[in-house]
Design a protein around this motif. Structure first.
Motif, PDB file in Angstrom:
ATOM      1  N   LYS A  55       0.807  -1.225   0.015  1.00  0.00           N
ATOM      2  CA  LYS A  55       0.167  -0.033   0.042  1.00  0.00           C
ATOM      3  C   LYS A  55       0.653   1.192   0.054  1.00  0.00           C
ATOM      4  N   ASP A  56       2.172   1.046   0.193  1.00  0.00           N
ATOM      5  CA  ASP A  56       2.914   2.234   0.516  1.00  0.00           C
ATOM      6  C   ASP A  56       3.758   2.513  -1.039  1.00  0.00           C
ATOM      7  N   ASN A  57       3.208   1.586  -1.865  1.00  0.00           N
ATOM      8  CA  ASN A  57       3.856   1.685  -3.440  1.00  0.00           C
ATOM      9  C   ASN A  57       5.207   1.172  -3.394  1.00  0.00           C
ATOM     10  N   GLU A  58       5.493   0.260  -2.622  1.00  0.00           N
ATOM     11  CA  GLU A  58       6.774  -0.387  -2.527  1.00  0.00           C
ATOM     12  C   GLU A  58       6.716  -1.867  -3.025  1.00  0.00           C
ATOM     13  N   ILE A  59       7.700  -1.812  -4.111  1.00  0.00           N
ATOM     14  CA  ILE A  59       7.713  -3.114  -4.821  1.00  0.00           C
ATOM     15  C   ILE A  59       8.603  -4.034  -4.258  1.00  0.00           C
ATOM     16  N   TYR A  60       8.127  -5.501  -3.796  1.00  0.00           N
ATOM     17  CA  TYR A  60       8.870  -6.455  -3.485  1.00  0.00           C
ATOM     18  C   TYR A  60      10.353  -6.705  -4.333  1.00  0.00           C
ATOM     19  N   ASN A  61      11.416  -6.853  -3.716  1.00  0.00           N
ATOM     20  CA  ASN A  61      12.623  -6.722  -4.380  1.00  0.00           C
ATOM     21  C   ASN A  61      13.082  -8.275  -4.807  1.00  0.00           C
ATOM     22  N   GLY A  62      12.217  -9.232  -4.339  1.00  0.00           N
ATOM     23  CA  GLY A  62      12.658 -10.680  -4.793  1.00  0.00           C
ATOM     24  C   GLY A  62      13.485 -11.176  -3.751  1.00  0.00           C
ATOM     25  N   ARG A  63      13.812 -10.687  -2.975  1.00  0.00           N
ATOM     26  CA  ARG A  63      14.702 -11.222  -1.840  1.00  0.00           C
ATOM     27  C   ARG A  63      14.389 -11.058  -0.394  1.00  0.00           C
ATOM     28  N   TYR A  64      13.908 -10.139   0.152  1.00  0.00           N
ATOM     29  CA  TYR A  64      13.313  -9.963   1.447  1.00  0.00           C
ATOM     30  C   TYR A  64      12.479  -8.596   1.680  1.00  0.00           C
ATOM     31  N   ILE A  65      11.811  -8.582   2.897  1.00  0.00           N
ATOM     32  CA  ILE A  65      10.837  -7.679   3.095  1.00  0.00           C
ATOM     33  C   ILE A  65      11.137  -7.374   4.667  1.00  0.00           C
ATOM     34  N   LYS A  66      10.744  -6.106   4.967  1.00  0.00           N
ATOM     35  CA  LYS A  66      11.070  -5.826   6.314  1.00  0.00           C
ATOM     36  C   LYS A  66       9.824  -5.557   6.966  1.00  0.00           C
ATOM     37  N   VAL A  67       9.478  -6.285   8.183  1.00  0.00           N
ATOM     38  CA  VAL A  67       8.445  -6.041   9.115  1.00  0.00           C
ATOM     39  C   VAL A  67       8.338  -5.747  10.378  1.00  0.00           C
ATOM     40  N   ASP A  68       8.241  -4.622  11.015  1.00  0.00           N
ATOM     41  CA  ASP A  68       8.426  -3.988  12.137  1.00  0.00           C
ATOM     42  C   ASP A  68       9.813  -4.310  12.575  1.00  0.00           C
ATOM     43  N   GLY A  69      10.667  -4.050  11.783  1.00  0.00           N
ATOM     44  CA  GLY A  69      12.092  -3.912  12.119  1.00  0.00           C
ATOM     45  C   GLY A  69      13.031  -5.442  11.919  1.00  0.00           C
ATOM     46  N   MET A  70      11.844  -6.237  11.563  1.00  0.00           N
ATOM     47  CA  MET A  70      12.307  -7.745  11.308  1.00  0.00           C
ATOM     48  C   MET A  70      12.546  -8.019   9.804  1.00  0.00           C
ATOM     49  N   VAL A  71      13.541  -8.717   9.466  1.00  0.00           N
ATOM     50  CA  VAL A  71      13.918  -9.118   7.952  1.00  0.00           C
ATOM     51  C   VAL A  71      13.563 -10.354   7.811  1.00  0.00           C
TER      52      VAL A  71
ATOM     53  N   VAL B 293      13.403 -13.161   4.710  1.00  0.00           N
ATOM     54  CA  VAL B 293      14.140 -13.437   3.659  1.00  0.00           C
ATOM     55  C   VAL B 293      13.348 -14.561   2.773  1.00  0.00           C
ATOM     56  N   ASN B 294      13.248 -14.319   1.462  1.00  0.00           N
ATOM     57  CA  ASN B 294      12.536 -15.201   0.621  1.00  0.00           C
ATOM     58  C   ASN B 294      10.934 -15.587   0.862  1.00  0.00           C
ATOM     59  N   PRO B 295      10.410 -14.495   1.288  1.00  0.00           N
ATOM     60  CA  PRO B 295       8.853 -14.810   1.835  1.00  0.00           C
ATOM     61  C   PRO B 295       8.071 -15.552   0.804  1.00  0.00           C
ATOM     62  N   THR B 296       7.132 -16.270   1.150  1.00  0.00           N
ATOM     63  CA  THR B 296       6.174 -16.930   0.166  1.00  0.00           C
ATOM     64  C   THR B 296       5.108 -16.024  -0.179  1.00  0.00           C
ATOM     65  N   GLU B 297       4.289 -16.324  -1.460  1.00  0.00           N
ATOM     66  CA  GLU B 297       3.484 -15.460  -2.023  1.00  0.00           C
ATOM     67  C   GLU B 297       2.324 -15.243  -0.784  1.00  0.00           C
ATOM     68  N   ASP B 298       1.793 -16.203  -0.098  1.00  0.00           N
ATOM     69  CA  ASP B 298       0.941 -16.135   0.830  1.00  0.00           C
ATOM     70  C   ASP B 298       1.252 -15.321   2.110  1.00  0.00           C
ATOM     71  N   MET B 299       2.650 -15.220   2.427  1.00  0.00           N
ATOM     72  CA  MET B 299       3.271 -14.324   3.450  1.00  0.00           C
ATOM     73  C   MET B 299       3.276 -12.795   2.798  1.00  0.00           C
ATOM     74  N   LEU B 300       3.413 -12.699   1.540  1.00  0.00           N
ATOM     75  CA  LEU B 300       3.433 -11.370   1.023  1.00  0.00           C
ATOM     76  C   LEU B 300       2.110 -10.826   1.054  1.00  0.00           C
ATOM     77  N   VAL B 301       0.899 -11.580   0.687  1.00  0.00           N
ATOM     78  CA  VAL B 301      -0.182 -11.232   0.775  1.00  0.00           C
ATOM     79  C   VAL B 301      -0.870 -10.699   2.230  1.00  0.00           C
ATOM     80  N   GLN B 302      -0.320 -11.738   3.309  1.00  0.00           N
ATOM     81  CA  GLN B 302      -0.615 -11.282   4.578  1.00  0.00           C
ATOM     82  C   GLN B 302       0.101  -9.943   5.048  1.00  0.00           C
TER      83      GLN B 302
END
Length: 258
Positions: A7-23, A25-34
């Motif tokens: 929603k912040d218009n950030e595109i997943y880089n294909g490697r990792y995402i940051k959530v509440d200061g946590m990294v 790595v390689n999240p699944t599609e379901d995790m990305l949707v969540q």
């Protein structure tokens, strides 16, 4: 193609995402949707080239000129060595006697049909396979512009060469010279720029004071003197294509220390 955007218009880089200061790595599609990412289709942008790639142009020009360069004389070819196929491009492929190949900035002529191997590059050790085609600059070979001698090149009568800071004049032509100039007074003699003449030198190997620098593979000639690892030896018996250290041959009576 598919990508994920939050929603912040950030595109997943294909490697990792940051959530509440946590990294993560390689999240699944379901995790990305969540995590609030939405899947979307897109067409990647293809950059438009304003000009063709230089390498592409060169390769196409070489292909276009392939038949033409074979008609060049050796002198003409030596002035344009980059137009010829590289030696490395022929490794593992059969080459024919007379073909000319570029290697390390120099142009070589194939002397006999064979299949080049990576460990047998054009050099003094492959002189039976390749001969360097010399520089045709008309100013080369004069006292003002002597030719820097390279083992394996052709010596031309009357031209001036330099090796190890010494000037030599070729007094007899020699194709594919694999010796140091100081060792072949028959073909090249020390040149005196003040008098414009050559200085006669003792024939290489004729005495203990003018030994031949031994290299593996050269032939030993009876009564000649050779030097290896700082030691001078006198040959007692002919030995063609010697592949041994001279010190080993003392016990076999092929040579003796002088």
């Amino acid at each position: 193609m598919i990508r994920f955007r939050n929603k912040d218009n950030e595109i997943y880089n294909g490697r990792y995402i940051k959530v509440d200061g946590m990294v993560i790595v390689n999240p699944t599609e379901d995790m990305l949707v969540q995590m609030g990412y939405e899947k979307e289709e897109y067409e990647p942008e293809v950059p438009v080239r304003a000009e063709p790639d230089t390498g592409e142009v060169i390769n196409q020009l070489k292909e276009l000129l392939a038949d033409k360069v074979t008609e060049l004389s050796d002198e003409e070819a030596a002035a344009k060595p980059a137009l010829f196929p590289s030696w490395s491009s022929r490794v593992g492929m059969e080459v024919k006697a007379g073909e000319r190949l570029w290697f390390n900035g120099r142009l070589y002529k194939v002397l006999q049909d064979h299949t080049p191997e990576l460990q047998h590059q054009p050099s003094v050790y492959t002189a039976a396979l390749y001969a360097e085609i010399g520089d045709t600059d008309p100013t080369k070979g004069t006292i003002e512009n002597p030719i820097s001698f390279q083992v394996g090149m052709e010596l031309k009568e009357g031209l001036i060469y330099t090796q190890d800071g010494v000037l030599y004049k070729c007094v007899e032509g020699l194709a594919n010279c694999v010796w140091n100039l100081k060792d072949i007074p028959r073909y090249a003699q020390v040149y005196d720029p003040e008098t414009g003449g050559t200085a006669e030198t003792a024939e290489a190997g004729s005495s203990k004071d003018s030994p031949i620098e031994f290299r593996a593979g050269m032939g030993l000639v009876t009564e000649k003197y050779y030097k290896q690892a700082g030691i001078v030896y006198k040959c007692l018996r002919d030995l063609p294509n010697c592949m041994y250290d001279l010190a080993i041959l003392v016990a076999q009576k092929f040579v003796e220390e002088a």
